[in-house]
Design a protein around this motif. Structure first.
Motif: not given
Length: 450
Positions: A267-274, A280-290, A355-360
């Motif tokens: 439950v961090a970085y690009d781990g799968p979101g619930t 979405r990844t775990s760190d996509n929640l709230d747009m970005y977290n962690g 990470h699956i995102y190379s840039k944000r």
């Protein structure tokens, strides 16, 4: 006007009283509440007046609820951006927004007069002032020290990672429970809603008060899945840390099928979101977290762009979810856009990190520090996903947050939306009194089996 004078007065006192020891000089910090707002935005209007001056934000503490009440309902659309006139407005759009127009003929933006409605509780202003002079990054930006919690640490940012921390730490109510729905949407518009109950609590707001064990805790987070039946009883518990070098995020999950609690390092970085169906990844929640440690963050400066703002219309409980969730994207006729100043921050994946995102590329609203648009790039450097926060001011409690957030996958035509509460009996509960024991692993087990 009276509210603005009051806030300026609070700041004048706090400028005198804070230590002169650290992050920015007292002279620089004294700009807060003067030419800068208490949270660090430019107080003045822009050059052509399309973005007005900040006048203290919008509050109405007599209102019981915000859902279903739009204080700006009489505002008229200034113009609508479509494929036909896109070139006229492209300078005020992000690459991700332009890509949405390119992919969907049905995509449009109704642009309204800009209302700088954002404000926070007055008791946060002295904390922000103190943070401006004292908060510091540690170990390459992966944590913060000398930090007054529950609010932003760097109102006058000097680096990209400081601006990112402002988004991560921003106030979302001291203790709040929300009942919302998440929609993983197929390209044809089909979806199975996921009902979520989420509780977010900063340590100071626990009924038993702050204890030594909370010294490195930013907030506690509990997420319960209440539907569909196959997922009911799955519960996630997170103890989010401030100094993530000292100690990383603590996370546990209760699996209803296995009837046991286990640590959840994914439950961090690009781990799968619930229950996100891979959208979405775990760190996509709230747009970005962690933890922000995987990226090099560059503060690119400020821009004026059209972002979702004051989205009261889409919160109307008279709307059904099927009226909002459509194929390709949410119903754009229900979304209000305004021109606002944003901080542009570009995060590029560090050498050796994965990470699956190379840039944000983040666009942070200057009045709230909310990441309002995020463009996500894949490993080839191609634009892949576009994140959008439907900013809303919960004016009854002075909390800027979101009516919903969406993450659009440009490759597959699928997307995920989270945060809508139109059909929920209870929506936002701001008067909860949580106990510290509510966020223990024992409580997690009890929550999952009840």
């Amino acid at each position: 006007m009276n509210k603005l004078i009051l806030k300026a007065g609070v700041f004048a006192l706090s400028v005198i009283s804070v230590s002169v020891a650290a992050k920015v000089s007292p002279e620089e910090a004294a700009r807060l509440g003067q030419d800068l707002t208490p949270i660090g935005a430019e107080k003045a209007a822009n050059s052509d007046g399309s973005i007005p001056a900040w006048d203290g934000g919008f509050s109405n503490h007599d209102a019981d609820v915000v859902r279903g009440t739009d204080p700006f309902a009489d505002d008229q659309v200034l113009f609508t951006i479509t494929h036909d006139n896109l070139d006229q407005y492209s300078d005020h759009l992000t690459p991700g927004q332009l890509a949405m127009f390119d992919k969907y003929d049905t995509y449009k933006m109704h642009v309204y007069p800009t209302r700088r409605s954002a404000t926070y509780p007055d008791n946060l202003w002295p904390k922000i002032q103190k943070n401006a002079e004292n908060a510091e990054l540690v170990a390459g930006g992966n944590g913060i020290q000398n930090y007054e919690t529950t609010t932003i640490p760097f109102p006058i940012p000097e680096s990209g990672v400081e601006a990112v921390w402002n988004h991560i730490t921003r106030f979302r109510g001291g203790a709040v429970t929300r009942n919302v729905a998440q929609f993983p949407v197929l390209s044809n518009g089909d979806y199975v809603p996921v009902e979520l109950k989420e509780t977010l609590v900063f340590p100071e707001y626990l009924k038993t008060g702050r204890e030594e064990e909370d010294d490195n805790i930013l907030f506690y987070f509990l997420q319960e899945v209440e539907a569909p039946a196959r997922l009911t009883g799955t519960v996630l518990l997170v103890h989010e840390t401030i100094n993530q070098v000292k100690e990383g995020r603590r996370a546990w999950i209760y699996n209803a099928g296995q009837r046991r609690v286990r640590r959840a390092p994914n439950v961090a970085y690009d781990g799968p979101g619930t229950a996100a169906d891979g959208l979405r990844t775990s760190d996509n929640l709230d747009m970005y977290n962690g933890a922000p440690d995987k990226y090099n963050w560059e503060l690119k400066g400020k821009k004026e762009i059209y972002i979702p703002y004051n989205n009261f219309k889409i919160m109307d409980p008279e709307l059904d979810y099927e009226e909002i969730i459509q194929a390709g994207h949410m119903n754009q006729d229900l979304i209000r856009y305004e021109k606002h100043r944003v901080w542009e921050v570009e995060g590029t994946l560090k050498d050796g990190e994965r990470h699956i995102y190379s840039k944000r590329t983040m666009y942070l609203d200057e009045d709230t520090w909310t990441a309002s648009i995020i463009d996500h790039y894949d490993g080839r450097g191609e634009l892949w996903r576009v994140g959008e926060a439907l900013n809303t001011q919960f004016y009854n409690v002075d909390v800027p947050w979101m009516a919903a957030e969406a993450l659009y996958d440009l490759s597959s035509g699928r997307y995920i939306s989270l945060g809508l509460g139109n059909e929920e009996r209870e929506y936002m509960e701001w008067d909860i009194e949580p106990q510290r024991s509510d966020f223990s692993t024992n409580a997690l087990r009890r929550t999952g089996i009840r």
